[in-house]
Design an enzyme around this catalytic site. Sequence first.
Site, PDB file in Angstrom:
ATOM      1  N   LEU A   1       1.575  -5.501   3.204  1.00  0.00           N
ATOM      2  CA  LEU A   1       0.384  -6.165   3.736  1.00  0.00           C
ATOM      3  C   LEU A   1       0.220  -7.558   3.155  1.00  0.00           C
ATOM      4  CD1 LEU A   1      -1.752  -3.008   3.259  1.00  0.00           C
ATOM      5  CD2 LEU A   1      -1.645  -4.195   5.458  1.00  0.00           C
TER       6      LEU A   1
ATOM      7  N   LYS B   1       0.870  -1.175   0.000  1.00  0.00           N
ATOM      8  CA  LYS B   1       0.000   0.000   0.000  1.00  0.00           C
ATOM      9  C   LYS B   1       0.908   1.226   0.000  1.00  0.00           C
ATOM     10  CE  LYS B   1      -3.910   2.262   2.004  1.00  0.00           C
ATOM     11  NZ  LYS B   1      -5.196   2.015   2.674  1.00  0.00           N
TER      12      LYS B   1
ATOM     13  N   TYR C   1      -1.345 -10.449   1.106  1.00  0.00           N
ATOM     14  CA  TYR C   1      -2.128 -10.459  -0.132  1.00  0.00           C
ATOM     15  C   TYR C   1      -3.286 -11.428   0.050  1.00  0.00           C
ATOM     16  CZ  TYR C   1      -3.561 -11.508  -4.896  1.00  0.00           C
ATOM     17  OH  TYR C   1      -4.317 -11.706  -6.028  1.00  0.00           O
ATOM     18  N   ALA C   2      -4.492 -10.955  -0.267  1.00  0.00           N
ATOM     19  CA  ALA C   2      -5.680 -11.820  -0.151  1.00  0.00           C
ATOM     20  C   ALA C   2      -6.117 -12.197  -1.566  1.00  0.00           C
ATOM     21  CB  ALA C   2      -6.783 -11.044   0.567  1.00  0.00           C
TER      22      ALA C   2
ATOM     23  N   ASP D   1      -9.136  -3.820   7.253  1.00  0.00           N
ATOM     24  CA  ASP D   1      -8.869  -2.397   7.460  1.00  0.00           C
ATOM     25  C   ASP D   1      -9.193  -1.984   8.881  1.00  0.00           C
ATOM     26  OD1 ASP D   1      -9.275   0.262   5.065  1.00  0.00           O
ATOM     27  OD2 ASP D   1      -8.145   0.115   6.923  1.00  0.00           O
TER      28      ASP D   1
ATOM     29  N   ASP E   1     -15.852  -0.631  12.511  1.00  0.00           N
ATOM     30  CA  ASP E   1     -16.160  -0.356  11.108  1.00  0.00           C
ATOM     31  C   ASP E   1     -16.216  -1.637  10.295  1.00  0.00           C
ATOM     32  OD1 ASP E   1     -14.880   1.850   8.505  1.00  0.00           O
ATOM     33  OD2 ASP E   1     -16.862   1.077   8.984  1.00  0.00           O
TER      34      ASP E   1
END
Length: 281
Positions: free
Chosen positions: A85, A37, A87-88, A149, A131
Site C-alpha cells: 500500500l 499490510k 505510505y502516508a 480503507d 464508511d
Amino acid sequence: KQWTADDFLVGREIGRGNFGYVYLAREKASGYIVALKVMYKSEILKDHNERQIRREVEIQSSLKHENILRLYGYFHDETRFILILEYAPGGELYQQLQKQKRFMESVASKYARQLTHALIYLHSKRVIHRDIKPENLMIGLNDDLKIGDFGWSVKTDTFDTRRSTFCGTLDYLPPEMIQGLNHDTKADVWALGVLLFEMLTGKPPFEDSRDEEEVCQRIKEADIKYPPNLSRQARDLLEQLLQKRAVDRISLQEVLKHPFITRWLHVEATKEKAAKEVKAK
Ligand SMILES: O=C(Cc1cc(-c2ccc3c(-c4nc5ccccc5[nH]4)n[nH]c3c2)n[nH]1)Nc1cccc(F)c1
C-alpha cells in the site's frame, strides 16, 4: 510482476488494521517506501472473509486518484496475504484531529475539498464508500488527505444485502441507512457533512447523546445542534450536507463551488506557489 517478501526490507509496525498488521517497508530495487499490510490466512479464512478481501483488492487496485491511498500490488506465501500500500507520512487524520482538538477552517476546508474530489472520482467508478470517517482517512505528502480503507465500500451494480453488521460508531450513518432503506451516493455526502462537523468542532454531531437509541433518533431527524463559533459559510455548507432527505442534500459538484471551499482556495494556491519558488531556488 510477481512480488515476494524478499523484495522488501521491512521496518517498524505502523498500524493495526482489520485482520492484520501494517509495517513500514522499503522496496529494495527502487528504494521506494511503502506500507505492507500483513494478514494471516488463518484469520481471513476463519470468518469467510476471503470474498470481502478479494472485493476490496479488486476495488482498491482499480482506483488511481491523488486523494485515494494506492494499492500497488499484493502477494501471498503459505501463511500470509500481503498488500503493498501507499505510505502516508502524515498517518491517520484521526490522530491529527485528536492532537489538535479541532482544525482551523482553512485546514478543514482543504480536507473537505480533497475528500469531495475523491468521492466524485469514486462515484464516477460506481463505488459508494459508505464508511467515511476520520479513522479511514490518511494524511499524505504535502498534507493531502487520502481515503485509506474500503472495508465497507460496494460497487453499486452489485446489490449488497447488509449481512454483516456494522462494527464501530453509528455516528456517520445517514438517516436512510439507519432505517435500513436503500441508499445511494448521497450517503457519502451525509458522511462528508459529519466529517466536516467533526473537523470543525472536534466532536461528531451526535456524540453528546445519552445512548445509541438517542443517536439513531437524532440521526433520523437530522437533529444537529451547531456550535456558535462556526463561520456563516461553514454552517451553511454543513446544513446543506446534513439534510435528512438524501434528495435535499447538496451535490458534490456544488460543494466544490460553495464559498466555504472557494474562499480558501487562494490560500492553497499561494502556498503552493511559495513552495515551488523555494524548491526552484
Ligand atoms: O486494509 C486496507 C487499507 C489499509 C491501509 C492501511 C494503512 C495503515 C497505515 C498506513 C500508513 C501510515 N503512515 C503513518 C505515519 C505515521 C504513523 C503511522 C502511519 N501509518 N501509510 N499507509 C498506510 C496504510 N491499513 N489498512 N486495504 C485493503 C485492501 C484490499 C484488501 C484488504 F483486505 C484491505
